[in-house]
Design a protein around this motif. Structure first.
Motif, PDB file in Angstrom:
ATOM      1  N   ALA A   1       0.838  -1.206   0.000  1.00 50.60           N
ATOM      2  CA  ALA A   1       0.000   0.000   0.000  1.00 50.60           C
ATOM      3  C   ALA A   1       0.873   1.256   0.000  1.00 50.60           C
ATOM      4  O   ALA A   1       0.536   2.251  -0.665  1.00 50.60           O
ATOM      5  N   LEU A   2       1.991   1.195   0.718  1.00 48.39           N
ATOM      6  CA  LEU A   2       2.906   2.332   0.749  1.00 48.39           C
ATOM      7  C   LEU A   2       3.523   2.569  -0.631  1.00 48.39           C
ATOM      8  O   LEU A   2       3.598   3.706  -1.103  1.00 48.39           O
ATOM      9  N   TYR A   3       3.933   1.486  -1.268  1.00 50.22           N
ATOM     10  CA  TYR A   3       4.478   1.603  -2.624  1.00 50.22           C
ATOM     11  C   TYR A   3       3.438   2.192  -3.578  1.00 50.22           C
ATOM     12  O   TYR A   3       3.743   3.091  -4.373  1.00 50.22           O
ATOM     13  N   ASP A   4       2.212   1.680  -3.507  1.00 50.48           N
ATOM     14  CA  ASP A   4       1.151   2.154  -4.407  1.00 50.48           C
ATOM     15  C   ASP A   4       0.918   3.653  -4.221  1.00 50.48           C
ATOM     16  O   ASP A   4       0.768   4.400  -5.201  1.00 50.48           O
ATOM     17  N   LEU A   5       0.897   4.096  -2.954  1.00 51.79           N
ATOM     18  CA  LEU A   5       0.653   5.512  -2.688  1.00 51.79           C
ATOM     19  C   LEU A   5       1.840   6.366  -3.120  1.00 51.79           C
ATOM     20  O   LEU A   5       1.654   7.463  -3.664  1.00 51.79           O
ATOM     21  N   CYS A   6       3.051   5.871  -2.906  1.00 51.49           N
ATOM     22  CA  CYS A   6       4.238   6.609  -3.365  1.00 51.49           C
ATOM     23  C   CYS A   6       4.232   6.745  -4.880  1.00 51.49           C
ATOM     24  O   CYS A   6       4.594   7.797  -5.425  1.00 51.49           O
ATOM     25  N   SER A   7       3.825   5.688  -5.578  1.00 54.23           N
ATOM     26  CA  SER A   7       3.785   5.724  -7.040  1.00 54.23           C
ATOM     27  C   SER A   7       2.819   6.786  -7.535  1.00 54.23           C
ATOM     28  O   SER A   7       3.055   7.442  -8.552  1.00 54.23           O
ATOM     29  N   LYS A   8       1.701   6.957  -6.822  1.00 47.21           N
ATOM     30  CA  LYS A   8       0.727   7.980  -7.204  1.00 47.21           C
ATOM     31  C   LYS A   8       1.205   9.381  -6.813  1.00 47.21           C
ATOM     32  O   LYS A   8       0.957  10.352  -7.525  1.00 47.21           O
ATOM     33  N   THR A   9       1.894   9.454  -5.670  1.00 43.94           N
ATOM     34  CA  THR A   9       2.298  10.755  -5.129  1.00 43.94           C
ATOM     35  C   THR A   9       3.486  11.352  -5.862  1.00 43.94           C
ATOM     36  O   THR A   9       3.542  12.557  -6.107  1.00 43.94           O
ATOM     37  N   PHE A  10       4.440  10.501  -6.236  1.00 46.49           N
ATOM     38  CA  PHE A  10       5.705  10.997  -6.770  1.00 46.49           C
ATOM     39  C   PHE A  10       5.881  10.754  -8.265  1.00 46.49           C
ATOM     40  O   PHE A  10       6.989  10.597  -8.747  1.00 46.49           O
TER      41      PHE A  10
ATOM     42  N   CYS B   1      13.285   3.665  -7.593  1.00 50.88           N
ATOM     43  CA  CYS B   1      13.043   3.952  -9.002  1.00 50.88           C
ATOM     44  C   CYS B   1      13.505   5.385  -9.252  1.00 50.88           C
ATOM     45  O   CYS B   1      14.134   6.004  -8.393  1.00 50.88           O
ATOM     46  N   ASN B   2      13.198   5.920 -10.407  1.00 52.16           N
ATOM     47  CA  ASN B   2      13.644   7.277 -10.727  1.00 52.16           C
ATOM     48  C   ASN B   2      12.930   8.347  -9.911  1.00 52.16           C
ATOM     49  O   ASN B   2      13.409   9.485  -9.825  1.00 52.16           O
ATOM     50  N   ASP B   3      11.784   7.983  -9.326  1.00 58.34           N
ATOM     51  CA  ASP B   3      10.964   8.979  -8.640  1.00 58.34           C
ATOM     52  C   ASP B   3      11.071   8.946  -7.121  1.00 58.34           C
ATOM     53  O   ASP B   3      10.860   9.962  -6.465  1.00 58.34           O
ATOM     54  N   PHE B   4      11.376   7.794  -6.541  1.00 57.25           N
ATOM     55  CA  PHE B   4      11.462   7.716  -5.076  1.00 57.25           C
ATOM     56  C   PHE B   4      12.249   6.489  -4.632  1.00 57.25           C
ATOM     57  O   PHE B   4      12.463   5.543  -5.397  1.00 57.25           O
ATOM     58  N   THR B   5      12.672   6.540  -3.384  1.00 59.25           N
ATOM     59  CA  THR B   5      13.372   5.437  -2.725  1.00 59.25           C
ATOM     60  C   THR B   5      12.642   5.093  -1.440  1.00 59.25           C
ATOM     61  O   THR B   5      12.228   5.987  -0.695  1.00 59.25           O
ATOM     62  N   MET B   6      12.468   3.786  -1.188  1.00 59.85           N
ATOM     63  CA  MET B   6      11.932   3.292   0.081  1.00 59.85           C
ATOM     64  C   MET B   6      13.039   2.463   0.726  1.00 59.85           C
ATOM     65  O   MET B   6      13.520   1.497   0.136  1.00 59.85           O
ATOM     66  N   CYS B   7      13.446   2.832   1.944  1.00 58.93           N
ATOM     67  CA  CYS B   7      14.551   2.127   2.584  1.00 58.93           C
ATOM     68  C   CYS B   7      14.432   2.214   4.103  1.00 58.93           C
ATOM     69  O   CYS B   7      13.660   3.018   4.634  1.00 58.93           O
ATOM     70  N   VAL B   8      15.201   1.367   4.789  1.00 54.12           N
ATOM     71  CA  VAL B   8      15.212   1.341   6.253  1.00 54.12           C
ATOM     72  C   VAL B   8      16.663   1.385   6.731  1.00 54.12           C
ATOM     73  O   VAL B   8      17.533   0.717   6.161  1.00 54.12           O
ATOM     74  N   PHE B   9      16.904   2.172   7.771  1.00 55.74           N
ATOM     75  CA  PHE B   9      18.194   2.198   8.442  1.00 55.74           C
ATOM     76  C   PHE B   9      18.016   1.596   9.838  1.00 55.74           C
ATOM     77  O   PHE B   9      17.171   2.061  10.612  1.00 55.74           O
TER      78      PHE B   9
ATOM     79  N   VAL C   1      14.674   3.257  11.278  1.00 59.40           N
ATOM     80  CA  VAL C   1      13.979   4.385  10.659  1.00 59.40           C
ATOM     81  C   VAL C   1      13.633   4.023   9.220  1.00 59.40           C
ATOM     82  O   VAL C   1      14.501   3.619   8.444  1.00 59.40           O
ATOM     83  N   LEU C   2      12.361   4.162   8.887  1.00 55.29           N
ATOM     84  CA  LEU C   2      11.889   3.978   7.516  1.00 55.29           C
ATOM     85  C   LEU C   2      11.927   5.329   6.821  1.00 55.29           C
ATOM     86  O   LEU C   2      11.359   6.306   7.312  1.00 55.29           O
ATOM     87  N   ASP C   3      12.616   5.398   5.680  1.00 56.42           N
ATOM     88  CA  ASP C   3      12.735   6.644   4.922  1.00 56.42           C
ATOM     89  C   ASP C   3      12.095   6.498   3.540  1.00 56.42           C
ATOM     90  O   ASP C   3      12.267   5.477   2.874  1.00 56.42           O
ATOM     91  N   ILE C   4      11.387   7.550   3.139  1.00 55.70           N
ATOM     92  CA  ILE C   4      10.920   7.700   1.766  1.00 55.70           C
ATOM     93  C   ILE C   4      11.568   8.968   1.233  1.00 55.70           C
ATOM     94  O   ILE C   4      11.358  10.052   1.782  1.00 55.70           O
ATOM     95  N   LEU C   5      12.382   8.853   0.191  1.00 55.79           N
ATOM     96  CA  LEU C   5      13.078  10.001  -0.382  1.00 55.79           C
ATOM     97  C   LEU C   5      12.596  10.217  -1.811  1.00 55.79           C
ATOM     98  O   LEU C   5      12.583   9.281  -2.613  1.00 55.79           O
ATOM     99  N   SER C   6      12.221  11.459  -2.115  1.00 56.26           N
ATOM    100  CA  SER C   6      11.778  11.759  -3.470  1.00 56.26           C
ATOM    101  C   SER C   6      12.233  13.165  -3.877  1.00 56.26           C
ATOM    102  O   SER C   6      11.960  14.134  -3.159  1.00 56.26           O
ATOM    103  N   PRO C   7      12.927  13.259  -5.005  1.00 58.29           N
ATOM    104  CA  PRO C   7      13.481  12.155  -5.800  1.00 58.29           C
ATOM    105  C   PRO C   7      14.688  11.549  -5.105  1.00 58.29           C
ATOM    106  O   PRO C   7      15.186  12.130  -4.139  1.00 58.29           O
ATOM    107  N   PRO C   8      15.175  10.400  -5.558  1.00 51.92           N
ATOM    108  CA  PRO C   8      16.318   9.769  -4.891  1.00 51.92           C
ATOM    109  C   PRO C   8      17.608  10.553  -5.119  1.00 51.92           C
ATOM    110  O   PRO C   8      17.677  11.447  -5.967  1.00 51.92           O
ATOM    111  N   TYR C   9      18.637  10.200  -4.342  1.00 52.31           N
ATOM    112  CA  TYR C   9      19.962  10.750  -4.614  1.00 52.31           C
ATOM    113  C   TYR C   9      20.386  10.350  -6.029  1.00 52.31           C
ATOM    114  O   TYR C   9      20.275   9.177  -6.421  1.00 52.31           O
ATOM    115  N   ARG C  10      20.864  11.303  -6.809  1.00 49.74           N
ATOM    116  CA  ARG C  10      21.391  11.040  -8.143  1.00 49.74           C
ATOM    117  C   ARG C  10      22.470  12.088  -8.406  1.00 49.74           C
ATOM    118  O   ARG C  10      22.167  13.258  -8.651  1.00 49.74           O
TER     119      ARG C  10
END
Length: 288
Positions: free
Chosen positions: A40-49, A116-124, A214-223
């Motif tokens: 669900a988080l991925y789906d919402l990120c895909s729509k948001t970003f 992906c090119n629009d966002f990153t989902m990751c955990v530290f 910590v769960l991080d959502i970064l948009s756009p990702p580091y590039r």
């Protein structure tokens, strides 16, 4: 006789077709009910970003994503909450120096959930006392959710227009003025925090007070090729560099507010003691 047999056979066929259809529907319903929060988080990120001329998500989109992140816990990501590194009743001075060094030398574990090119989902995942040094997120919006444990967050935003001073000494280096945005402890359960390209604490440092994740959502990702390179900084109190010892430009040294709310930041090389390793994400799979 054959006609009666044919009719009976037809009834059986229809029954089996209906049964198969029901089974497929029930399987679909079951899968729908079991849709993971990370999906669900991925789906919402895909729509948001999704790529668009608007660089920032709307306030409504931020609220929707934050609300979903607020419901996510370690189990939703296949994580087991680490227990606090207590001193077993001996106090810090009762521990051997070797054990203390071994404990503090544990790496931060990075779990890549999706990118992906629009966002990153990751955990530290942090052991106690681990630090991610002060760093920036150029042109990025970042959502952070503490899944378990507690950590101290110190964050700055650049003062605009840029306030820069250059030392006249032999080891001169430029420093830029920043204003303190966040200086507090986040302990789970707590709300999601959001930083933006120009506000909310775009430059921040994490220090684990207990084992934490910590769960991080970064948009756009580091590039780096797109100008989004992660840079590290050292912060100096405002009073460290008296105005008289510098040649100033862009009106450096002019502040509004208390002196302790400001600091001079100097860019540094990636710290040698940043100890991080790649881990394996063991949570629910994402259907992209």
């Amino acid at each position: 006789m054959f006609s009666k047999f044919q009719k009976a056979s037809d009834k059986v066929t229809v029954f089996l077709q209906i049964k198969d259809s029901c089974s497929m529907f029930l399987r679909h319903l079951s899968m729908t009910k079991k849709t993971s929060k990370v999906q669900a988080l991925y789906d919402l990120c895909s729509k948001t970003f999704t790529p668009s001329p608007t660089p920032l998500p709307s306030s409504q989109a931020v609220q929707r994503l934050s609300s979903l992140l607020d419901t996510i816990g370690p189990a939703d990501l296949g994580l087991k909450e680490e227990q606090s590194d207590d001193d077993r009743g001996h106090g810090i001075f009762g521990l051997s120096q070797l054990n203390r060094v071994a404990r503090w030398a544990q790496p931060i574990t990075y779990l890549d959930i999706y990118e992906c090119n629009d966002f990153t989902m990751c955990v530290f995942c942090f052991p106690t006392s681990a630090v991610i040094p002060l760093h920036d997120h150029p042109g990025m919006t970042v959502f952070s959710k503490v899944l378990y444990g507690s950590l101290h967050v110190k964050a700055y935003d650049w003062v605009e227009p840029a306030q820069i001073q250059e030392s006249k000494g032999p080891s001169s280096f430029p420093v830029r003025l920043a204003k303190l945005s966040v200086d507090k402890v986040l302990a789970a359960p707590c709300e999601t925090t959001v930083l933006y390209p120009m506000s909310g604490g775009n430059l921040h440092c994490f220090t684990a007070l207990t084992p934490c994740a910590v769960l991080d959502i970064l948009s756009p990702p580091y590039r780096e090729a797109a100008g989004r390179k992660c840079s590290y900084y050292h912060d100096y109190p405002y009073s460290t560099f008296p105005y008289s010892t510098f040649s100033a430009r862009n009106g450096a040294g002019i502040i509004n507010g208390k002196e302790e709310d400001y600091a001079w930041l100097a860019e540094v090389e990636t710290p040698d003691d940043l100890y991080m390793r790649q881990g394996k994400y063991a949570g629910p799979a994402i259907q992209a």
